[in-house]
Design a protein around this motif. Structure first.
Motif, PDB file in Angstrom:
ATOM      1  N   GLN A 145      41.307  40.315  38.045  1.00 17.11           N
ATOM      2  CA  GLN A 145      41.907  41.606  37.724  1.00 17.11           C
ATOM      3  C   GLN A 145      43.402  41.458  37.458  1.00 17.11           C
ATOM      4  O   GLN A 145      43.931  42.037  36.502  1.00 17.11           O
ATOM      5  N   THR A 146      44.093  40.674  38.285  1.00 14.11           N
ATOM      6  CA  THR A 146      45.529  40.459  38.096  1.00 14.11           C
ATOM      7  C   THR A 146      45.815  39.833  36.735  1.00 14.11           C
ATOM      8  O   THR A 146      46.732  40.247  36.012  1.00 14.11           O
ATOM      9  N   GLN A 191      39.339  44.208  24.920  1.00 11.70           N
ATOM     10  CA  GLN A 191      38.320  44.063  23.887  1.00 11.70           C
ATOM     11  C   GLN A 191      38.404  45.178  22.857  1.00 11.70           C
ATOM     12  O   GLN A 191      38.274  44.943  21.651  1.00 11.70           O
ATOM     13  N   ASP A 192      38.616  46.395  23.314  1.00 11.14           N
ATOM     14  CA  ASP A 192      38.713  47.525  22.392  1.00 11.14           C
ATOM     15  C   ASP A 192      39.936  47.382  21.477  1.00 11.14           C
ATOM     16  O   ASP A 192      39.894  47.761  20.308  1.00 11.14           O
ATOM     17  N   ILE A 227      33.103  47.000  38.351  1.00  9.50           N
ATOM     18  CA  ILE A 227      33.625  47.975  37.397  1.00  9.50           C
ATOM     19  C   ILE A 227      35.144  48.016  37.444  1.00  9.50           C
ATOM     20  O   ILE A 227      35.825  48.012  36.410  1.00  9.50           O
ATOM     21  N   THR A 228      35.697  48.034  38.661  1.00  7.82           N
ATOM     22  CA  THR A 228      37.145  48.099  38.814  1.00  7.82           C
ATOM     23  C   THR A 228      37.818  46.865  38.221  1.00  7.82           C
ATOM     24  O   THR A 228      38.860  46.954  37.577  1.00  7.82           O
ATOM     25  N   THR A 229      37.207  45.714  38.420  1.00 12.27           N
ATOM     26  CA  THR A 229      37.778  44.457  37.944  1.00 12.27           C
ATOM     27  C   THR A 229      37.789  44.368  36.429  1.00 12.27           C
ATOM     28  O   THR A 229      38.767  43.910  35.821  1.00 12.27           O
ATOM     29  N   TRP A 230      36.690  44.805  35.769  1.00 16.94           N
ATOM     30  CA  TRP A 230      36.525  44.540  34.347  1.00 16.94           C
ATOM     31  C   TRP A 230      37.061  45.629  33.421  1.00 16.94           C
ATOM     32  O   TRP A 230      37.037  45.456  32.199  1.00 16.94           O
ATOM     33  N   ILE A 231      37.573  46.727  33.946  1.00 15.88           N
ATOM     34  CA  ILE A 231      38.136  47.767  33.074  1.00 15.88           C
ATOM     35  C   ILE A 231      39.255  47.215  32.187  1.00 15.88           C
ATOM     36  O   ILE A 231      39.287  47.494  30.976  1.00 15.88           O
ATOM     37  N   PRO A 232      40.196  46.420  32.705  1.00  9.59           N
ATOM     38  CA  PRO A 232      41.230  45.859  31.806  1.00  9.59           C
ATOM     39  C   PRO A 232      40.635  44.981  30.704  1.00  9.59           C
ATOM     40  O   PRO A 232      41.166  44.945  29.587  1.00  9.59           O
ATOM     41  N   TRP A 233      39.557  44.284  31.009  1.00  6.07           N
ATOM     42  CA  TRP A 233      38.906  43.454  29.986  1.00  6.07           C
ATOM     43  C   TRP A 233      38.396  44.326  28.849  1.00  6.07           C
ATOM     44  O   TRP A 233      38.533  43.979  27.676  1.00  6.07           O
TER      45      TRP A 233
END
Length: 204
Positions: A33-34, A159-160, A149-155
């Motif tokens: 996440q960091t 991607q978007d 879910i919390t970890t991958w939101i920045p990913w």
């Protein structure tokens, strides 16, 4: 994963993967996440309102799960629909960049988190995986679902930004359908890519 047959076949594939030898590395959600947050900030991208307050909660949740861990097994850790191919006879897992040792609950919770399916789908997947209801595994998988879910939101934000205009579910590719073209059998379990998205000391 909404289909009972697909869910059972996926769990059969996961049990086979989980019975393999240890990989000797772990996936650190806090480090991932960091790293991803740094990428979002470096590119000047917007985060959802309130998300900046979540990293500390990720650390806390990860610490709670580490207090009484279940035995670790080799896991895929990135079960979005695009990484599970169906040739009509068997399922093929591809893209093992995030493969690492983790408990089965982490794999199952992450699978639901990456699929865009509701929280309640965790129990169905656990039952298919175990062959019977398992409350402890379900409880831990639900916690890992939240962590995932919390970890991958920045990913997803990255991607978007990199691929604008491509429809996505809130957390990843949807499980309502899966790609059908099978990969080469030689790619069903491949070593970690040298081009890691996260620091090598924290990620396979």
């Amino acid at each position: 994963m909404l289909n009972d047959d697909f869910r059972l076949r996926l769990c059969e594939t996961l049990r086979l993967l989980h019975s393999g030898p240890a990989l000797g590395r772990v996936l650190d959600h806090s480090a991932v996440q960091t790293h991803l947050l740094a990428g979002v900030r470096d590119r000047g991208l917007a985060l959802p309102a309130g998300y900046e307050d979540l990293p500390g909660r990720v650390d806390h949740l990860a610490a709670v799960l580490r207090r009484q861990p279940m035995p670790a097994v080799p896991c895929h850790n990135d079960l979005s629909a695009g990484n599970v191919l169906d040739d009509g006879e068997r399922l093929w897992l591809i893209d093992f960049e995030y493969a690492a040792d983790a408990e089965p609950a982490a794999e199952l919770g992450n699978a639901i988190g990456m699929s865009g399916l509701p929280f309640t789908a965790v129990e169905q997947l656990v039952t298919a995986y175990r062959g019977e209801p398992d409350q402890l595994l379900t409880d831990r998988a639900m916690l890992f679902h939240t962590l995932s879910i919390t970890t991958w939101i920045p990913w997803m934000i990255l991607q978007d930004a990199a691929h604008p205009g491509i429809p996505r579910s809130p957390t990843g590719s949807s499980w309502t359908s899966a790609p059908s073209a099978p990969p080469s059998p030689a790619r069903t379990y491949e070593p970690h890519s040298a081009e890691s998205k996260t620091p090598p000391e924290n990620h396979p």
